[in-house]
Write an enzyme that holds these catalytic residues in place. Structure first.
Site, mmCIF file in Angstrom:
data_model
loop_
_atom_site.group_PDB
_atom_site.id
_atom_site.type_symbol
_atom_site.label_atom_id
_atom_site.label_comp_id
_atom_site.label_asym_id
_atom_site.label_seq_id
_atom_site.Cartn_x
_atom_site.Cartn_y
_atom_site.Cartn_z
ATOM 1 N N HIS A 20 0.952 -1.167 0.066
ATOM 2 C CA HIS A 20 0.040 0.034 0.146
ATOM 3 C C HIS A 20 1.028 1.304 0.041
ATOM 4 O O HIS A 20 1.886 1.416 0.893
ATOM 5 C CB HIS A 20 -0.909 0.139 1.372
ATOM 6 C CG HIS A 20 -1.725 -1.113 1.506
ATOM 7 N ND1 HIS A 20 -3.087 -1.192 0.962
ATOM 8 C CD2 HIS A 20 -1.684 -2.488 2.137
ATOM 9 C CE1 HIS A 20 -3.518 -2.555 1.252
ATOM 10 N NE2 HIS A 20 -2.765 -3.114 1.863
ATOM 11 N N GLU A 205 -9.106 -11.666 6.858
ATOM 12 C CA GLU A 205 -7.955 -10.835 7.636
ATOM 13 C C GLU A 205 -8.331 -10.901 8.908
ATOM 14 O O GLU A 205 -7.363 -11.116 10.062
ATOM 15 C CB GLU A 205 -7.958 -9.141 7.146
ATOM 16 C CG GLU A 205 -6.549 -8.720 7.363
ATOM 17 C CD GLU A 205 -6.613 -7.198 6.992
ATOM 18 O OE1 GLU A 205 -7.335 -6.943 6.185
ATOM 19 O OE2 GLU A 205 -5.475 -6.753 7.282
ATOM 20 N N ASP A 288 2.969 -3.027 4.199
ATOM 21 C CA ASP A 288 3.217 -1.525 4.732
ATOM 22 C C ASP A 288 4.462 -1.441 5.200
ATOM 23 O O ASP A 288 4.754 -1.464 6.361
ATOM 24 C CB ASP A 288 2.216 -1.234 5.592
ATOM 25 C CG ASP A 288 0.698 -0.982 5.221
ATOM 26 O OD1 ASP A 288 0.354 -0.422 4.308
ATOM 27 O OD2 ASP A 288 -0.020 -2.136 5.540
HETATM 28 P P1 IMP Z 1 -3.313 3.949 0.679
HETATM 29 O O1 IMP Z 1 -4.391 3.371 0.134
HETATM 30 O O2 IMP Z 1 -1.995 3.966 -0.019
HETATM 31 O O3 IMP Z 1 -3.699 5.288 1.238
HETATM 32 O O4 IMP Z 1 -2.681 3.157 1.808
HETATM 33 C C1 IMP Z 1 -3.050 3.144 3.162
HETATM 34 C C2 IMP Z 1 -4.538 2.107 3.167
HETATM 35 O O5 IMP Z 1 -4.258 0.840 2.780
HETATM 36 C C3 IMP Z 1 -5.206 2.374 4.434
HETATM 37 O O6 IMP Z 1 -5.815 3.622 4.670
HETATM 38 C C4 IMP Z 1 -6.063 1.035 4.481
HETATM 39 O O7 IMP Z 1 -7.275 1.284 3.646
HETATM 40 C C5 IMP Z 1 -5.234 0.156 3.176
HETATM 41 N N1 IMP Z 1 -4.509 -1.008 4.077
HETATM 42 C C6 IMP Z 1 -3.030 -0.816 4.539
HETATM 43 N N2 IMP Z 1 -2.665 -2.089 5.246
HETATM 44 C C7 IMP Z 1 -3.852 -2.680 5.252
HETATM 45 C C8 IMP Z 1 -4.160 -3.936 5.808
HETATM 46 O O8 IMP Z 1 -3.367 -4.638 6.421
HETATM 47 N N3 IMP Z 1 -5.385 -4.400 5.831
HETATM 48 C C9 IMP Z 1 -6.329 -3.803 5.368
HETATM 49 N N4 IMP Z 1 -6.105 -2.468 4.653
HETATM 50 C C10 IMP Z 1 -4.872 -2.258 4.588
HETATM 51 ZN ZN ZN Z 2 -2.697 -5.016 2.803
#
Ligand code: IMP
Ligand code: ZN
Length: 347
Positions: A20, A205, A288
């Protein structure tokens, strides 16, 4: 730490399929963002979970909110995406599928379309600079935002599927797994699939998501994120396992993320063991790398030491990941050639 061993993991060519964007922001980049926005009073311990620390899943999602405050303009996204891509390349990643949820920010004039365009710009910029990595983009749906936003996100992704010269190739479903129900998102996900977008869905998850997982597996997804509670030993069911096995759906497994986010007790108990032993396709990923303070080399090393995998087995694992990328066959062939060229002697 044994330096020679570390060099092996660092030099190992790798494929990263579950990253992400805003969760992957490094300490150094956070530093630059904090300097850009001192008025937010954000400190490092609010954006990352250090060594030996653990958080509840809920607390992890609070961390993303803090990072989102720091990354709220076109300029920020360009910097963050460029830095993240270069860091993965420096870690020996040769092919990366980055995923991110497009956001609009009225205060900075950021739109969802501009968000995607900016990530694409970062990918193109890195390519122009000769950074040794092939990067693709998955547009993410945050399940918290409901069915209508999910449908709009798919429509936007469809446009980029046609216009981005192969850079936008799929959809991710993520966000707080305890919020909403996947059944409401099926029309959007089904539409995405029908338009040729590949699907990677965070599934099971957390515990007790049998109905949701069962429904989403019928789409079916092209890959599964985590899948922690699919199998009976973790409170899942044979039926779910059978579906995943029959459809040969690869799992993206993120060891440090699951342990630090406390959905898995310790590395020894990670579901990697269950699926790997069965010979089912699994891909080691970071999830992440910024928030969980890790990188892909480290994740491979943890898998090797925890599950007793020798170098040859690790090499096989990294090479096998090529089969599960969303880019076309021609890209798979190029990557396989790269792996052949880089393969060391195993004694
Ligand atoms: P972005 O989409 O680039 O803003 O990355 C952060 C987002 O990724 C978070 O706000 C979540 O929606 C999602 N995210 C990151 N890690 C996880 C996870 O382990 N489970 C579910 N969603 C995740
Ligand atoms: Zn993820």
């Amino acid at each position: 730490m044994d330096k020679e061993v570390d060099v092996f993991y660092r030099e190992l060519p790798k494929v990263e399929l579950h990253a992400h964007l805003n969760g992957s922001v490094s300490f150094q980049t956070i530093e630059k963002l904090i300097r850009r926005k001192p008025q937010l009073n954000i400190e490092h311990n609010m954006t990352a979970i250090g060594k030996g620390q653990r958080r509840t899943l809920d607390e992890c999602f609070q961390v993303f909110k803090v990072i989102h405050q720091l990354v709220d303009s076109e300029e920020d996204i360009l910097m963050v995406a460029t830095d993240v891509i270069k860091e993965f390349a420096a870690d020996g990643v040769k092919y990366l599928e980055l995923r991110s949820t497009p956001r609009e920010e009225t205060t900075t004039g950021l739109s969802k379309r501009k968000y995607i365009e900016t990530v694409i710009q970062a990918i193109q910029q890195c390519k122009k600079e000769g950074v040794d990595i092939d990067v693709r983009f998955l547009v993410a749906i945050d399940r918290r935002n409901g069915s209508q936003v999910a449908m709009e996100t798919v429509q936007l992704a469809e446009e980029f599927l046609v216009s981005s010269d192969g850079l936008v190739i799929g959809i991710d479903l993520s966000g707080d797994p305890t919020v909403g129900h996947g059944r409401d998102l099926i029309p959007a996900l089904q539409r995405a699939k029908n338009s040729g977008l590949k699907l990677s869905l965070h599934l099971s998850e957390v515990l007790s998501q049998y109905d949701e997982t069962n429904l989403l597996l019928d789409i079916p997804p092209d890959r599964i994120g985590h899948g922690t509670f699919l199998h009976p030993e973790m409170g899942g069911s044979e039926n779910l396992v059978d579906k995943v096995v029959q459809k040969k759906i690869p799992l993206e497994l993120c060891l440090t993320s699951n342990v630090k986010g406390q959905t898995v007790q310790c590395f020894d108990e990670h579901h990697f063991k269950y699926w790997y032993k069965m010979g089912h396709p699994v891909v080691i990923c970071t999830d992440d790398k910024g928030v969980f303070a890790t990188d892909l080399s480290q994740e491979y090393k943890i898998a090797a030491t925890t599950f007793g995998l020798d170098r040859e087995a690790i090499w096989k694992l990294s090479k096998q990941a090529i089969d599960y990328i969303f880019a076309p066959d021609s890209v798979k062939q190029q990557l396989k050639q790269r792996w052949r060229e880089l393969q060391p002697e195993f004694k």
